[in-house]
Scaffold this active site. Sequence first.
Site, PDB file in Angstrom:
ATOM      1  CG  HIS A  99      50.827 -19.526  97.429  1.00 33.72           C
ATOM      2  ND1 HIS A  99      49.971 -19.773  98.480  1.00 33.72           N
ATOM      3  CD2 HIS A  99      50.299 -18.475  96.759  1.00 33.72           C
ATOM      4  CE1 HIS A  99      48.962 -18.915  98.426  1.00 33.72           C
ATOM      5  NE2 HIS A  99      49.140 -18.106  97.392  1.00 33.72           N
ATOM      6  CD  GLU A 134      50.349 -14.087  97.314  1.00 34.05           C
ATOM      7  OE1 GLU A 134      49.499 -13.713  96.499  1.00 34.05           O
ATOM      8  OE2 GLU A 134      50.496 -15.272  97.648  1.00 34.05           O
TER       9      GLU A 134
HETATM   10  P1  13P Z   1      43.286 -13.977  97.253  1.00 32.72           P
HETATM   11  O1  13P Z   1      43.375 -13.019  96.102  1.00 32.72           O
HETATM   12  O2  13P Z   1      42.133 -14.929  97.153  1.00 32.72           O
HETATM   13  O3  13P Z   1      43.375 -13.295  98.572  1.00 32.72           O
HETATM   14  O4  13P Z   1      44.575 -14.943  97.153  1.00 32.72           O
HETATM   15  C1  13P Z   1      45.817 -14.348  96.992  1.00 32.72           C
HETATM   16  C2  13P Z   1      46.802 -15.387  96.693  1.00 32.72           C
HETATM   17  O5  13P Z   1      47.067 -16.278  97.491  1.00 32.72           O
HETATM   18  C3  13P Z   1      47.451 -15.335  95.376  1.00 32.72           C
HETATM   19  O6  13P Z   1      48.553 -16.191  95.328  1.00 32.72           O
END
Ligand code: 13P
Length: 251
Positions: free
Chosen positions: A97, A169
């Site tokens: 992450h 992401e």
């Molecule tokens: P948000 O949905 O708060 O933007 O976070 C996304 C995330 O980091 C999921 O791993």
Amino acid sequence: MTRRPLFAANWKCFKTPDETRAYIDAFRPGAEELIPKTDIAILPPFIDLETVRLALDGTTIGYGAQDCYWEQQGAFTGEVSAAMLGALGCEYCIVGHSERRRLFGETDEMVSKKITALLAEGITPIVCVGETLDEYKGGLTLQRVMQQVSDGLGHLEDGERANLVVAYEPVWAIGTGLADDPDSANRTIGYIRQCLGGLDEARVLYGGSMKAENAAQFCAQPNIDGGLVGSASLDAVTFLKLVENGAEMRA
Ligand code: 13P
């Protein structure tokens, strides 16, 4: 090819065991109704895993962790191994992450070791990739995700890659309320699918300010198989709505 959607709640560093129990009580009935359409997973802090396991007993709603260590056991103060997660029945574990990369120094090499350890336990890694705001502005998105994918997943066989989950992401979209444009996310994910053998069959999620209001737009994209959700997963009713809206598009 049909890839079953997945919506995973990354709770990050939120919720005590009592709060977890209350959440699952509110979440479970609605989630069980959605399970015929989609996979759902709750990824709480380590201390809540046993509570989640007990509260979800008798359902096929999945659960798992947000990180792991690659050695089975030993003198590694503060770490929790993939083997321990396996013993607790975890089905999934997030790896790489951006918060772990940025705040805790996780590298692609560590990502690759964690993936190997998880696969040995039969746990599905959810491998996060994504560019920073500077990289995005510099037009380096594809280069960045290509590097993360090849350094993190290059050591696997095609068949192993086909069975894991990748989460695209964009770092600038996480927790900012500024989600990527669904078309653009679809194109980047299409590129990720071409980076290495097996990724065309793998489930690839979008993450970064996914909400109940935009989930359907993301899930209508052919390359996007669901979401890895932070803030919008912290309230049971809000997350259920998001899953319902997203899964509808894939039905
Ligand atoms: P948000 O949905 O708060 O933007 O976070 C996304 C995330 O980091 C999921 O791993």
